[in-house]
Write a protein that holds these residues in place. Structure first.
Motif, PDB file in Angstrom:
ATOM      1  N   ARG A   1      20.296  66.997  15.388  1.00 20.30           N
ATOM      2  CA  ARG A   1      19.541  65.834  14.901  1.00 20.30           C
ATOM      3  C   ARG A   1      19.004  65.023  16.079  1.00 20.30           C
ATOM      4  O   ARG A   1      17.877  64.520  16.049  1.00 20.30           O
ATOM      5  CB  ARG A   1      20.432  64.954  14.027  1.00 20.30           C
TER       6      ARG A   1
ATOM      7  N   ASP B   1      24.381  55.145  16.961  1.00 17.44           N
ATOM      8  CA  ASP B   1      23.746  54.855  15.679  1.00 17.44           C
ATOM      9  C   ASP B   1      23.498  56.145  14.896  1.00 17.44           C
ATOM     10  O   ASP B   1      23.717  56.195  13.672  1.00 17.44           O
ATOM     11  CB  ASP B   1      22.417  54.123  15.902  1.00 17.44           C
ATOM     12  N   LEU B   2      23.057  57.190  15.588  1.00 19.55           N
ATOM     13  CA  LEU B   2      22.802  58.458  14.910  1.00 19.55           C
ATOM     14  C   LEU B   2      24.086  59.059  14.374  1.00 19.55           C
ATOM     15  O   LEU B   2      24.128  59.560  13.239  1.00 19.55           O
ATOM     16  CB  LEU B   2      22.128  59.438  15.869  1.00 19.55           C
TER      17      LEU B   2
ATOM     18  N   ARG C   1      26.854  57.521  13.497  1.00 14.83           N
ATOM     19  CA  ARG C   1      27.336  56.745  12.347  1.00 14.83           C
ATOM     20  C   ARG C   1      26.510  57.032  11.101  1.00 14.83           C
ATOM     21  O   ARG C   1      27.050  57.135   9.997  1.00 14.83           O
ATOM     22  CB  ARG C   1      27.295  55.248  12.668  1.00 14.83           C
ATOM     23  N   SER C   2      25.213  57.190  11.265  1.00 12.29           N
ATOM     24  CA  SER C   2      24.365  57.443  10.095  1.00 12.29           C
ATOM     25  C   SER C   2      24.512  58.881   9.607  1.00 12.29           C
ATOM     26  O   SER C   2      24.361  59.151   8.413  1.00 12.29           O
ATOM     27  CB  SER C   2      22.898  57.164  10.444  1.00 12.29           C
ATOM     28  N   ALA C   3      24.801  59.813  10.531  1.00 11.72           N
ATOM     29  CA  ALA C   3      24.911  61.220  10.143  1.00 11.72           C
ATOM     30  C   ALA C   3      26.254  61.553   9.528  1.00 11.72           C
ATOM     31  O   ALA C   3      26.374  62.547   8.807  1.00 11.72           O
ATOM     32  CB  ALA C   3      24.667  62.111  11.367  1.00 11.72           C
ATOM     33  N   TRP C   4      27.264  60.735   9.777  1.00 17.74           N
ATOM     34  CA  TRP C   4      28.619  61.095   9.366  1.00 17.74           C
ATOM     35  C   TRP C   4      28.760  61.413   7.876  1.00 17.74           C
ATOM     36  O   TRP C   4      29.325  62.437   7.518  1.00 17.74           O
ATOM     37  CB  TRP C   4      29.598  59.980   9.752  1.00 17.74           C
TER      38      TRP C   4
ATOM     39  N   ARG D   1      26.735  62.670   5.952  1.00 13.97           N
ATOM     40  CA  ARG D   1      25.968  63.856   5.588  1.00 13.97           C
ATOM     41  C   ARG D   1      26.432  65.097   6.337  1.00 13.97           C
ATOM     42  O   ARG D   1      25.795  66.144   6.260  1.00 13.97           O
ATOM     43  CB  ARG D   1      24.478  63.615   5.878  1.00 13.97           C
TER      44      ARG D   1
END
Length: 312
Positions: A112, A285-286, A288-291, A293
């Motif tokens: 990602r 940030d990436l 935390r947001s990807a976790w 999913r």
């Protein structure tokens, strides 16, 4: 004493030769020797012992080395942080992680990241235990680390998700038709253990967990790597506990995955010596947001925190 002198000192150690170090540094050997002697004068004694073939550290040099490494790495990190302050569109980012997280979680996150920031070069540093991870990050090896929350960490710690532990048994095991199992039900079973197993309250994790369940685990095989333990368990050698992403890749069709009841769960964090900025902040940030999913919930075995995993 200068940063350049410390870089020269560390290069001589790495190359084990003044001649090779001078070539790597693109300086003359007399100039290199002069800088090392000036460094030794500034600290008040010899740091290196010149041998007929190579060099070795003096006692003063052994004491000086880790501080020199920290100073040089901190300078490198300072340059990266300054360049990253303008944004995460250039430069490089050094990420450290325990091995199971590096294998089970970061490939998806790195993919990602590369799609969003193709110009940022990623360097991954892998460690077998949380202790090794913390020690190396404290010494400045990486910009940030992904792993269990460190105890008494002086820098920044950001929770990013939770991880659980699963158990692996062979397909013909008497529990193979179930999805969960209680630990006391496994009291009579042999176990495959891993060298990466953490220490909880002064005991290895499985000893601690099984002790709370009223029995002492019987170890039949002790392995170096978790993936080996998973394959051993799938073959029927014994039960093992392992992170789910590694189980997914290593167990194949020969094993069955069971969830302990009650579940074992703990928090995974990103931690760093200084607050993340630029590329490092964007990576946090990436992550935390990807976790939510990620393909499966992260399940970690190697490095449970010192106060033990939370029971859900």
């Amino acid at each position: 004493m200068s940063l350049r002198q410390m870089e020269y000192f560390l290069t001589v150690l790495q190359e084990e030769s003044f001649t090779r170090a001078a070539e790597v540094l693109h300086v003359s050997q007399p100039a290199l020797s002069h800088q090392i002697k000036a460094l030794e004068r500034s600290v008040g004694g010899a740091l290196l012992e010149r041998m007929p073939r190579g060099v070795r550290l003096t006692p003063m040099g052994r004491a000086f080395r880790p501080h020199a490494e920290l100073a040089v790495r901190s300078a490198v990190q300072a340059r990266r942080a300054a360049r990253a302050a303008a944004g995460a569109e250039g430069g490089e980012l050094h990420v450290a992680a325990v091995h199971s997280v590096a294998v089970g979680v970061l490939p998806d996150v790195f993919a990602r990241w590369r799609a969003a920031h193709p110009r940022v070069l990623l360097h991954l540093h892998e460690y077998a235990t949380s202790q090794a991870l913390e020690e190396q990050v404290e010494r400045g090896t990486a910009d940030l680390a992904v792993g269990p929350a460190p105890a008494d960490w002086p820098g920044t710690v950001v929770p990013v998700g939770e991880e659980d532990i699963v158990l692996v048994v062979p397909f013909d095991d008497r529990f193979a038709g179930r999805t969960t199992v209680t630990l006391p039900e496994l009291a009579d079973r042999p176990w495959v253990r891993c060298a990466m197993e953490p220490v909880v309250h002064g005991e290895r994790f499985l000893d601690w967990a099984c002790g709370r369940a009223g029995f002492t685990p019987r170890t039949t095989v002790f392995t170096e790597h978790t993936s080996t333990a998973v394959r051993m368990a799938a073959a029927g050698v014994g039960v093992c506990a392992a992170p789910a992403p590694l189980v997914r890749d290593a167990v194949g069709e020969g094993g069955v995955v069971l969830t302990p009841d009650p579940a074992w769960r703990r928090t995974l964090t990103v931690f760093s010596r200084v607050p993340p900025t630029g590329a490092a902040e964007a990576f946090v940030d990436l992550l935390r947001s990807a976790w939510p999913r990620l393909p499966v919930p992260l399940r970690e075995y190697e490095d449970c925190p010192q106060d033990g995993p939370a029971v859900a």
